[in-house]
Structures are given as C-alpha cells and as structure tokens.
Design a protein around this motif. Sequence first.
Motif, PDB file in Angstrom:
ATOM      1  N   ALA A  57      -0.282 -10.105  -4.441  1.00  0.00           N
ATOM      2  CA  ALA A  57       0.759 -10.889  -3.768  1.00  0.00           C
ATOM      3  C   ALA A  57       1.952 -10.014  -3.383  1.00  0.00           C
ATOM      4  CB  ALA A  57       1.217 -12.015  -4.682  1.00  0.00           C
ATOM      5  N   PHE A  58       2.056  -8.832  -3.966  1.00  0.00           N
ATOM      6  CA  PHE A  58       3.251  -8.002  -3.774  1.00  0.00           C
ATOM      7  C   PHE A  58       3.131  -7.026  -2.610  1.00  0.00           C
ATOM      8  CE2 PHE A  58       3.025  -8.677  -8.495  1.00  0.00           C
ATOM      9  CZ  PHE A  58       4.167  -9.453  -8.621  1.00  0.00           C
ATOM     10  N   SER A  59       1.905  -6.675  -2.238  1.00  0.00           N
ATOM     11  CA  SER A  59       1.681  -5.514  -1.377  1.00  0.00           C
ATOM     12  C   SER A  59       2.460  -5.577  -0.060  1.00  0.00           C
ATOM     13  CB  SER A  59       0.188  -5.370  -1.082  1.00  0.00           C
ATOM     14  OG  SER A  59      -0.033  -4.159  -0.403  1.00  0.00           O
ATOM     15  N   GLY A  60       3.202  -4.526   0.210  1.00  0.00           N
ATOM     16  CA  GLY A  60       3.908  -4.373   1.482  1.00  0.00           C
ATOM     17  C   GLY A  60       5.274  -5.026   1.542  1.00  0.00           C
ATOM     18  N   LYS A  61       5.647  -5.777   0.505  1.00  0.00           N
ATOM     19  CA  LYS A  61       6.953  -6.461   0.548  1.00  0.00           C
ATOM     20  C   LYS A  61       8.058  -5.517   0.088  1.00  0.00           C
ATOM     21  CE  LYS A  61       4.865 -10.925  -0.386  1.00  0.00           C
ATOM     22  NZ  LYS A  61       4.839 -11.466   0.967  1.00  0.00           N
ATOM     23  N   PRO A  62       9.133  -5.398   0.880  1.00  0.00           N
ATOM     24  CA  PRO A  62      10.229  -4.530   0.456  1.00  0.00           C
ATOM     25  C   PRO A  62      10.874  -5.023  -0.827  1.00  0.00           C
ATOM     26  CG  PRO A  62      10.794  -5.745   2.471  1.00  0.00           C
ATOM     27  CD  PRO A  62       9.354  -6.035   2.180  1.00  0.00           C
ATOM     28  N   GLY A  63      11.268  -4.086  -1.681  1.00  0.00           N
ATOM     29  CA  GLY A  63      11.831  -4.454  -2.974  1.00  0.00           C
ATOM     30  C   GLY A  63      13.092  -3.679  -3.307  1.00  0.00           C
ATOM     31  N   ALA A  64      13.791  -4.182  -4.327  1.00  0.00           N
ATOM     32  CA  ALA A  64      14.945  -3.474  -4.882  1.00  0.00           C
ATOM     33  C   ALA A  64      15.052  -3.841  -6.355  1.00  0.00           C
ATOM     34  CB  ALA A  64      16.227  -3.839  -4.141  1.00  0.00           C
ATOM     35  N   ILE A  65      15.713  -2.948  -7.111  1.00  0.00           N
ATOM     36  CA  ILE A  65      15.851  -3.139  -8.556  1.00  0.00           C
ATOM     37  C   ILE A  65      17.314  -3.057  -8.965  1.00  0.00           C
ATOM     38  CG2 ILE A  65      15.229  -2.273 -10.849  1.00  0.00           C
ATOM     39  CD1 ILE A  65      12.850  -0.807  -9.503  1.00  0.00           C
TER      40      ILE A  65
ATOM     41  N   GLY B 189      15.771   3.445 -18.092  1.00  0.00           N
ATOM     42  CA  GLY B 189      14.348   3.622 -18.410  1.00  0.00           C
ATOM     43  C   GLY B 189      13.491   2.510 -17.827  1.00  0.00           C
ATOM     44  N   ALA B 190      13.970   1.280 -17.925  1.00  0.00           N
ATOM     45  CA  ALA B 190      13.222   0.145 -17.370  1.00  0.00           C
ATOM     46  C   ALA B 190      13.173   0.247 -15.844  1.00  0.00           C
ATOM     47  CB  ALA B 190      13.890  -1.166 -17.773  1.00  0.00           C
ATOM     48  N   ASN B 191      14.298   0.606 -15.259  1.00  0.00           N
ATOM     49  CA  ASN B 191      14.396   0.721 -13.807  1.00  0.00           C
ATOM     50  C   ASN B 191      13.326   1.680 -13.284  1.00  0.00           C
ATOM     51  OD1 ASN B 191      15.433   1.705 -11.203  1.00  0.00           O
ATOM     52  ND2 ASN B 191      17.313   0.568 -11.686  1.00  0.00           N
ATOM     53  N   HIS B 192      13.193   2.809 -13.968  1.00  0.00           N
ATOM     54  CA  HIS B 192      12.252   3.814 -13.452  1.00  0.00           C
ATOM     55  C   HIS B 192      10.806   3.553 -13.846  1.00  0.00           C
ATOM     56  CE1 HIS B 192      14.682   6.694 -11.139  1.00  0.00           C
ATOM     57  NE2 HIS B 192      15.616   5.917 -11.643  1.00  0.00           N
ATOM     58  N   HIS B 193      10.569   2.933 -14.988  1.00  0.00           N
ATOM     59  CA  HIS B 193       9.187   2.525 -15.284  1.00  0.00           C
ATOM     60  C   HIS B 193       8.735   1.473 -14.283  1.00  0.00           C
ATOM     61  CE1 HIS B 193       8.479   3.968 -19.702  1.00  0.00           C
ATOM     62  NE2 HIS B 193       8.658   4.944 -18.858  1.00  0.00           N
ATOM     63  N   LEU B 194       9.662   0.590 -13.912  1.00  0.00           N
ATOM     64  CA  LEU B 194       9.326  -0.435 -12.912  1.00  0.00           C
ATOM     65  C   LEU B 194       9.002   0.220 -11.563  1.00  0.00           C
ATOM     66  CD1 LEU B 194       9.069  -3.366 -12.051  1.00  0.00           C
ATOM     67  CD2 LEU B 194      11.567  -3.498 -11.907  1.00  0.00           C
ATOM     68  N   ARG B 195       9.798   1.224 -11.201  1.00  0.00           N
ATOM     69  CA  ARG B 195       9.514   1.930  -9.936  1.00  0.00           C
ATOM     70  C   ARG B 195       8.100   2.517  -9.941  1.00  0.00           C
ATOM     71  NH1 ARG B 195      14.040   2.796  -6.574  1.00  0.00           N
ATOM     72  NH2 ARG B 195      15.870   1.991  -7.651  1.00  0.00           N
ATOM     73  N   GLN B 196       7.666   3.021 -11.100  1.00  0.00           N
ATOM     74  CA  GLN B 196       6.319   3.604 -11.190  1.00  0.00           C
ATOM     75  C   GLN B 196       5.261   2.553 -10.843  1.00  0.00           C
ATOM     76  OE1 GLN B 196       5.544   6.143 -14.566  1.00  0.00           O
ATOM     77  NE2 GLN B 196       3.471   5.374 -14.756  1.00  0.00           N
ATOM     78  N   SER B 197       5.395   1.347 -11.400  1.00  0.00           N
ATOM     79  CA  SER B 197       4.435   0.280 -11.082  1.00  0.00           C
ATOM     80  C   SER B 197       4.529  -0.128  -9.615  1.00  0.00           C
ATOM     81  CB  SER B 197       4.683  -0.943 -11.967  1.00  0.00           C
ATOM     82  OG  SER B 197       4.377  -0.654 -13.313  1.00  0.00           O
TER      83      SER B 197
ATOM     84  N   VAL C 231       5.273   1.620  -7.049  1.00  0.00           N
ATOM     85  CA  VAL C 231       4.585   2.589  -6.179  1.00  0.00           C
ATOM     86  C   VAL C 231       3.122   2.182  -6.051  1.00  0.00           C
ATOM     87  CG1 VAL C 231       3.761   4.975  -6.001  1.00  0.00           C
ATOM     88  CG2 VAL C 231       6.134   4.532  -6.633  1.00  0.00           C
ATOM     89  N   PHE C 232       2.491   1.911  -7.188  1.00  0.00           N
ATOM     90  CA  PHE C 232       1.070   1.540  -7.177  1.00  0.00           C
ATOM     91  C   PHE C 232       0.860   0.203  -6.466  1.00  0.00           C
ATOM     92  CE2 PHE C 232      -2.799  -0.224  -9.208  1.00  0.00           C
ATOM     93  CZ  PHE C 232      -3.682   0.738  -8.751  1.00  0.00           C
ATOM     94  N   LEU C 233       1.836  -0.715  -6.589  1.00  0.00           N
ATOM     95  CA  LEU C 233       1.705  -2.041  -5.983  1.00  0.00           C
ATOM     96  C   LEU C 233       2.076  -2.048  -4.498  1.00  0.00           C
ATOM     97  CD1 LEU C 233       3.097  -4.213  -8.911  1.00  0.00           C
ATOM     98  CD2 LEU C 233       0.730  -3.976  -8.163  1.00  0.00           C
ATOM     99  N   ASN C 234       2.362  -0.875  -3.952  1.00  0.00           N
ATOM    100  CA  ASN C 234       2.693  -0.755  -2.525  1.00  0.00           C
ATOM    101  C   ASN C 234       3.911  -1.597  -2.145  1.00  0.00           C
ATOM    102  OD1 ASN C 234       2.325   0.248   0.104  1.00  0.00           O
ATOM    103  ND2 ASN C 234       1.153  -1.576   0.700  1.00  0.00           N
TER     104      ASN C 234
END
Length: 185
Positions: free
Chosen positions: A103-111, A123-131, A133-136
């Motif tokens: 459901a997430f793929s291609g949608k612009p995001g921000a944290i 730490g949470a901010n950057h672990h979330l960024r890692q996921s 990336v994979f979720l496009n």
Amino acid sequence: MGTMHDVAVLVGSLRKDSLNRKMAHALAELAPAALKLGIVEIGQLPLYNADEDTNPPAAWTTFRERVRAADALLFVTPEFNRSVPGALKNALDVGSRPSGRSAFSGKPGAIVSVSPGALGAFGANHHLRQSLVFLNVPTMPQPEAYVGGADKLFDAAGKLSNEGTRKFLEQFMQAFAAWIAVHSR
Ligand SMILES: Cc1cc2nc3c(=O)[nH]c(=O)nc-3n(C[C@H](O)[C@H](O)[C@H](O)COP(=O)(O)O)c2cc1C
C-alpha cells in the motif's frame, strides 16, 4: 485553488497522552492549506502473520485501503530502544503485504521523530528511513526533524507552545508540500 493532497499520518505511539500524537495534531494545524492530514490508527492491527494472507483480518484490509487512498505519508514517531516502536513496524509490515501489492509503494513520505530526550529520536528516524527505502517511499531528505525535549514543548491543553519549534515545523511542512507536489503520481 491548487491540488489538495490527502496525507495519511502514522503515529508510532499508542499512548493516550502521547507527545507524538500531540505533535501530529500540531503538524495538521501548521501544514499549508494544500495538505489535509488525518491520523490513520495502527494500534488495532493484529501482528503480521503470513499465514493470515489468504484470509486477512478486517483491520488489515481497512488499514491497507486507507493507506492506498492517501497521496502521501507522514510518520510521527518516538524511539523505543534506539529503533522504531513495534506497533509502527507492524503497521509497515501489514501495509507492505501481500508481496507485490504494498500500500505504501511510490507515495512521498516524511518523518518527524519526537522524544523527551536530547537526541530527538534520531535512531528511530533513521531505522524508519531504512525500511522506507525498501518500501519505495521517496522520503524527504531535508529538512530533517529530530524533535528533542518534547516534554517541554506543549502547554496543558496539548498545544505546541514553543515559538521556535512552531516556526521550524511550519517550514518543514511547507517543504513537505513541495516534496509531495514533485513526487506524487
Ligand atoms: C520501551 C521504551 C523504550 C524507550 N526507548 C527510548 C529510546 O531509545 N530513545 C529515546 O529517546 N526515548 C526512549 N523512550 C522514551 C520515549 O521517548 C518516551 O516514553 C516518549 O514519551 C514516548 O513517546 P510518546 O510520548 O509519543 O508516547 C523509551 C520508552 C519506552 C516505553
């Protein structure tokens, strides 16, 4: 009037008096008129289990449909043990499946990461960024928002009372609106 964008807001804390939930409300207020923010609840989602994929729980389906309908994703999260809270990671896992139909793929995001601590849940901010990336999910790189000392930022009514933080977050949301305009399909 320009295009309106529906922004699904995922809050990483389930606590009633959550600082992150207060922050999500403050961001909805500060956002430019082109963005309509709405919190999508994640606390009711059963833990992801691939065995349920053929007959998914109703809560998973409702969540996936709500995310799919959104134009963009805003994550407002605390840090648990230097990472993403389990409830938010579960929401990512639920929304990402079945494989190939995320459901997430291609949608612009921000944290926006929020903590009473000094490091602003980096730490949470950057672990979330890692996921993400994979979720496009093309996630806004700048400005970054690590909000520390968050227990001092809200008044008794839960309103963001710190002027400097208000100004910074207003600029953050303007930058996010521009990011969405470039990256939304
Ligand atoms: C299980 C757990 C782990 C935590 N780990 C961290 C951490 O690694 N870094 C941090 O800054 N705060 C940590 N905290 C403190 C949270 O930042 C704090 O409880 C915060 O208020 C949670 O966000 P909320 O107010 O939106 O619920 C932790 C809290 C809990 C309950």
